[in-house]
Write a protein that holds these residues in place. Structure first.
Motif, mmCIF file in Angstrom:
data_model
loop_
_atom_site.group_PDB
_atom_site.id
_atom_site.type_symbol
_atom_site.label_atom_id
_atom_site.label_comp_id
_atom_site.label_asym_id
_atom_site.label_seq_id
_atom_site.Cartn_x
_atom_site.Cartn_y
_atom_site.Cartn_z
ATOM 1 N N GLU A 174 5.973 4.727 -11.520
ATOM 2 C CA GLU A 174 5.082 5.702 -10.887
ATOM 3 C C GLU A 174 3.754 5.061 -10.531
ATOM 4 O OE1 GLU A 174 3.141 10.154 -11.648
ATOM 5 O OE2 GLU A 174 4.180 9.102 -13.276
ATOM 6 N N ILE A 175 3.313 5.292 -9.307
ATOM 7 C CA ILE A 175 1.970 4.876 -8.889
ATOM 8 C C ILE A 175 1.018 6.015 -9.212
ATOM 9 C CG2 ILE A 175 0.495 4.256 -6.941
ATOM 10 C CD1 ILE A 175 2.917 2.999 -5.622
ATOM 11 N N PRO A 176 -0.008 5.768 -10.025
ATOM 12 C CA PRO A 176 -0.904 6.855 -10.438
ATOM 13 C C PRO A 176 -1.759 7.362 -9.288
ATOM 14 C CG PRO A 176 -1.734 4.742 -11.203
ATOM 15 C CD PRO A 176 -0.380 4.470 -10.625
ATOM 16 N N ALA A 177 -2.323 8.540 -9.472
ATOM 17 C CA ALA A 177 -3.097 9.198 -8.412
ATOM 18 C C ALA A 177 -4.459 8.574 -8.187
ATOM 19 C CB ALA A 177 -3.255 10.676 -8.741
ATOM 20 N N GLY A 178 -5.014 7.895 -9.166
ATOM 21 C CA GLY A 178 -6.353 7.324 -9.019
ATOM 22 C C GLY A 178 -6.402 5.847 -9.360
ATOM 23 N N GLY A 179 -7.240 5.111 -8.631
ATOM 24 C CA GLY A 179 -7.486 3.703 -8.946
ATOM 25 C C GLY A 179 -6.361 2.750 -8.638
ATOM 26 N N CYS A 180 -5.445 3.158 -7.748
ATOM 27 C CA CYS A 180 -4.307 2.285 -7.458
ATOM 28 C C CYS A 180 -3.925 2.396 -5.980
ATOM 29 C CB CYS A 180 -3.115 2.638 -8.353
ATOM 30 S SG CYS A 180 -1.856 1.345 -8.463
ATOM 31 N N ASN A 181 -4.938 2.248 -5.116
ATOM 32 C CA ASN A 181 -4.680 2.368 -3.682
ATOM 33 C C ASN A 181 -3.843 1.217 -3.141
ATOM 34 O OD1 ASN A 181 -6.206 4.731 -3.512
ATOM 35 N ND2 ASN A 181 -8.099 3.589 -3.194
ATOM 36 N N GLU A 182 -4.007 0.036 -3.734
ATOM 37 C CA GLU A 182 -3.224 -1.142 -3.353
ATOM 38 C C GLU A 182 -2.458 -1.615 -4.578
ATOM 39 O OE1 GLU A 182 -6.815 -1.535 -3.104
ATOM 40 O OE2 GLU A 182 -6.785 -0.453 -1.191
ATOM 41 N N PHE A 224 0.856 -1.184 0.000
ATOM 42 C CA PHE A 224 0.000 0.000 0.000
ATOM 43 C C PHE A 224 0.890 1.231 0.000
ATOM 44 C CE2 PHE A 224 -1.838 -3.535 2.189
ATOM 45 C CZ PHE A 224 -3.139 -3.606 1.706
ATOM 46 N N GLN A 225 1.077 1.810 -1.173
ATOM 47 C CA GLN A 225 1.910 2.993 -1.287
ATOM 48 C C GLN A 225 1.117 4.133 -1.918
ATOM 49 O OE1 GLN A 225 5.526 3.028 -0.155
ATOM 50 N NE2 GLN A 225 4.227 1.536 0.916
ATOM 51 N N ARG A 226 1.404 5.332 -1.462
ATOM 52 C CA ARG A 226 0.712 6.502 -1.984
ATOM 53 C C ARG A 226 1.181 6.802 -3.406
ATOM 54 N NH1 ARG A 226 2.271 8.105 3.114
ATOM 55 N NH2 ARG A 226 3.912 9.421 2.249
ATOM 56 N N PRO A 227 0.398 7.556 -4.166
ATOM 57 C CA PRO A 227 0.816 7.928 -5.511
ATOM 58 C C PRO A 227 2.162 8.647 -5.497
ATOM 59 C CG PRO A 227 -1.499 8.466 -5.174
ATOM 60 C CD PRO A 227 -0.961 8.050 -3.849
ATOM 61 N N GLY A 228 2.944 8.424 -6.549
ATOM 62 C CA GLY A 228 4.247 9.070 -6.649
ATOM 63 C C GLY A 228 5.256 8.204 -7.363
ATOM 64 N N LEU A 229 6.515 8.661 -7.402
ATOM 65 C CA LEU A 229 7.610 7.966 -8.074
ATOM 66 C C LEU A 229 8.346 7.070 -7.090
ATOM 67 C CD1 LEU A 229 9.005 10.954 -10.193
ATOM 68 C CD2 LEU A 229 7.536 9.082 -10.986
ATOM 69 N N LYS A 266 -3.491 -3.334 -14.908
ATOM 70 C CA LYS A 266 -2.598 -2.213 -15.189
ATOM 71 C C LYS A 266 -1.220 -2.464 -14.581
ATOM 72 C CE LYS A 266 -2.197 2.822 -14.638
ATOM 73 N NZ LYS A 266 -1.883 3.020 -16.053
ATOM 74 N N GLY A 267 -0.249 -2.767 -15.436
ATOM 75 C CA GLY A 267 1.110 -2.999 -14.982
ATOM 76 C C GLY A 267 1.875 -1.699 -14.828
ATOM 77 N N LEU A 268 2.735 -1.652 -13.810
ATOM 78 C CA LEU A 268 3.527 -0.455 -13.550
ATOM 79 C C LEU A 268 4.988 -0.641 -13.929
ATOM 80 C CD1 LEU A 268 2.019 0.488 -10.064
ATOM 81 C CD2 LEU A 268 1.325 1.314 -12.329
ATOM 82 N N GLY A 269 5.407 -1.907 -14.181
ATOM 83 C CA GLY A 269 6.780 -2.151 -14.595
ATOM 84 C C GLY A 269 7.273 -3.517 -14.150
ATOM 85 N N VAL A 270 8.424 -3.963 -14.719
ATOM 86 C CA VAL A 270 8.996 -5.264 -14.372
ATOM 87 C C VAL A 270 10.524 -5.155 -14.278
ATOM 88 C CG1 VAL A 270 7.135 -6.542 -15.508
ATOM 89 C CG2 VAL A 270 9.218 -6.008 -16.786
ATOM 90 N N ILE A 271 11.097 -6.070 -13.470
ATOM 91 C CA ILE A 271 12.543 -6.282 -13.441
ATOM 92 C C ILE A 271 12.780 -7.717 -13.897
ATOM 93 C CG2 ILE A 271 14.628 -6.337 -12.026
ATOM 94 C CD1 ILE A 271 13.257 -4.501 -10.043
ATOM 95 N N GLU A 272 13.627 -7.901 -14.882
ATOM 96 C CA GLU A 272 13.826 -9.231 -15.473
ATOM 97 C C GLU A 272 15.160 -9.838 -15.047
ATOM 98 O OE1 GLU A 272 14.757 -10.673 -19.947
ATOM 99 O OE2 GLU A 272 12.780 -9.730 -19.684
ATOM 100 N N PHE A 273 15.109 -11.112 -14.631
ATOM 101 C CA PHE A 273 16.311 -11.886 -14.302
ATOM 102 C C PHE A 273 16.369 -13.108 -15.212
ATOM 103 C CE2 PHE A 273 15.766 -9.379 -10.529
ATOM 104 C CZ PHE A 273 17.053 -9.149 -10.055
ATOM 105 N N SER A 274 17.483 -13.236 -15.956
ATOM 106 C CA SER A 274 17.619 -14.340 -16.904
ATOM 107 C C SER A 274 18.017 -15.629 -16.199
ATOM 108 C CB SER A 274 18.671 -13.993 -17.956
ATOM 109 O OG SER A 274 18.966 -15.123 -18.755
ATOM 110 N N ALA A 275 17.442 -16.742 -16.644
ATOM 111 C CA ALA A 275 17.813 -18.058 -16.114
ATOM 112 C C ALA A 275 19.170 -18.511 -16.635
ATOM 113 C CB ALA A 275 16.748 -19.082 -16.475
ATOM 114 N N GLY A 276 19.790 -17.692 -17.476
ATOM 115 C CA GLY A 276 21.093 -18.040 -18.020
ATOM 116 C C GLY A 276 22.258 -17.359 -17.324
ATOM 117 N N THR A 277 22.008 -16.641 -16.221
ATOM 118 C CA THR A 277 23.072 -15.899 -15.526
ATOM 119 C C THR A 277 23.240 -16.412 -14.107
ATOM 120 O OG1 THR A 277 22.527 -13.925 -16.834
ATOM 121 C CG2 THR A 277 23.872 -13.614 -14.865
#
Length: 405
Positions: free
Chosen positions: A367-375, A310-315, A345-356
């Motif tokens: 960024e968490i948007p100001a509306g519709g993303c309380n959790e 549960f994070q407030r809107p922002g970067l 609605k996806g906000l982003g991903v971090i990818e880890f390769s199974a080859g490393t």
């Protein structure tokens, strides 16, 4: 002689009167027996009736034309109850019938005494108890009514009894009376908690019960999880904080180092173990730190771990550290993904390769948007590669910070 000759008819009358009374009450109970709390407009619609009532009615003789059915012959009933009690002092129904007559005549205290006498003759039978509960509620005696319901629930597994306690807990003073009555009774306390967690209507009762000593940790966590699963995250978090004063209140990632700290789902890690992926928080070797170990079987995209935050809107900046074990080129990858709860609605991903095989630390700014993303849902997802081969990965930590912090 006349008295001796009249005895068979008297016995038939007694059986007929008893059967008639039972049949009438049975039909009422089967259709709409209503126990009225007399507090506000609340009622308890409950078809509560002892299991042996049908058999009693079937055994009785209903063909005595000497009985005034409409008037019910109250005086005759009382006379025959006395005679029946002389003949069979352990028959509790004699006292139940007398109690019902006393109640109709407005003698509630006498009715209660007779029902208590009926209970003493057959403590495990539920008929006298139900009528006693009805008497208490009809006279606004909430404490004795709830106490008798709890006592009856100890003898009989009937969800309607638990529901009755919840309904009565919503009346003035009802919650405090219930909490007092549940002290030292883990079984009934857990049944009440199990029912209360199904609806936000009982939020106050749930909040009071969640840290009761009669409730164990598993039951607490299950109630918190059920509340969150209904979408009431605010109440679920409040329950967690009340159950565990050390629980975090900032809504950030819980157990960032995968130490196996306890928390109710979805606020702690939900680790998947199924046909597609198997996760486990464990120490890889003696003396080493605990890690999130994941084995992915290479068949389809699958969630390995997840947590609701549960994070407030922002970067924000998300940072994770992980590696592959026995790396396979083309086997696929695992990604840490964050999205708004309840949406795709996806906000982003971090990818880890199974080859490393080397430990890698990777970050994501989002960024968490100001509306519709309380959790927000943070999840680890296994993805197949070109050769659909299985692979294993380990993760040491994951952290979330506000950008610029």
């Amino acid at each position: 002689m006349e008295g001796i000759e009249s005895r068979p008819r008297s016995l038939r009358r007694k059986a007929a009167i008893l059967a008639f009374a039972l049949l009438g009450l049975w039909l009422v109970a089967r259709t709409a027996l209503v126990l009225t709390a007399n507090q506000g407009d609340r009622t308890l619609p409950m078809a509560l009736w002892p299991d042996d009532a049908d058999q009693i009615v079937r055994r009785a003789d209903l063909n005595d034309d000497q009985i005034d059915w409409e008037a019910r012959d109250k005086d005759l009933i009382i006379d025959n109850v006395r005679a029946a009690n002389d003949a069979d002092p352990l028959n509790y129904w004699n006292f139940v019938l007398a109690a019902l007559v006393a109640r109709e005549q407005g003698e509630t205290d006498k009715s209660n005494d007779l029902l208590m006498a009926a209970k003493l003759r057959d403590p495990r039978n539920f008929g006298p108890r139900y009528f006693l509960i009805q008497n208490y509620l009809a006279t606004n005696s909430l404490g004795p009514a709830m106490d008798e319901i709890i006592r009856t629930a100890r003898l009989r597994s009937d969800p309607r009894l638990i529901k009755a306690l919840l309904v009565l807990s919503q009346t003035p003073d009802g919650r405090n009376i219930l909490i007092d009555g549940l002290q030292g009774d883990s079984r009934i306390s857990e049944l009440v908690l199990l029912e209360a967690r199904q609806s936000d209507e009982y939020a106050d009762l749930l909040t009071t019960l969640i840290d009761a000593r009669e409730i164990d940790e598993n039951q607490r966590f299950a109630a918190i999880t059920a509340t969150a699963n209904r979408g009431n995250y605010r109440l679920a978090r409040a329950l967690w904080k009340k159950a565990d004063p050390d629980a975090p209140v900032d809504g950030a990632i819980f157990d960032t180092g995968f130490d196996g700290l306890k928390a109710p789902e979805p606020f702690g890690w939900t680790i998947s173990q199924n046909s597609y992926v198997a996760g486990e928080i464990s120490a890889p070797a003696k003396g080493k730190d605990r890690l999130l170990n994941v084995e992915y079987y290479g068949m389809r995209e699958s969630q390995a771990a997840a947590q609701t935050i549960f994070q407030r809107p922002g970067l924000y900046r998300l940072t994770a550290r992980g590696r592959a074990i026995e790396p396979h080129r083309g086997a696929g990858n695992m990604v840490w993904a964050i999205k708004c709860a309840g949406t795709a609605k996806g906000l982003g991903v971090i990818e880890f390769s199974a080859g490393t095989a080397e430990w890698q630390q990777k970050s994501l700014n989002f960024e968490i948007p100001a509306g519709g993303c309380n959790e927000q849902i943070l999840e680890l997802i296994g993805r197949p590669g070109s050769n659909s081969a299985p692979y294993q990965m380990q993760f040491e930590s994951i952290a979330l910070q506000r950008a610029g912090a």
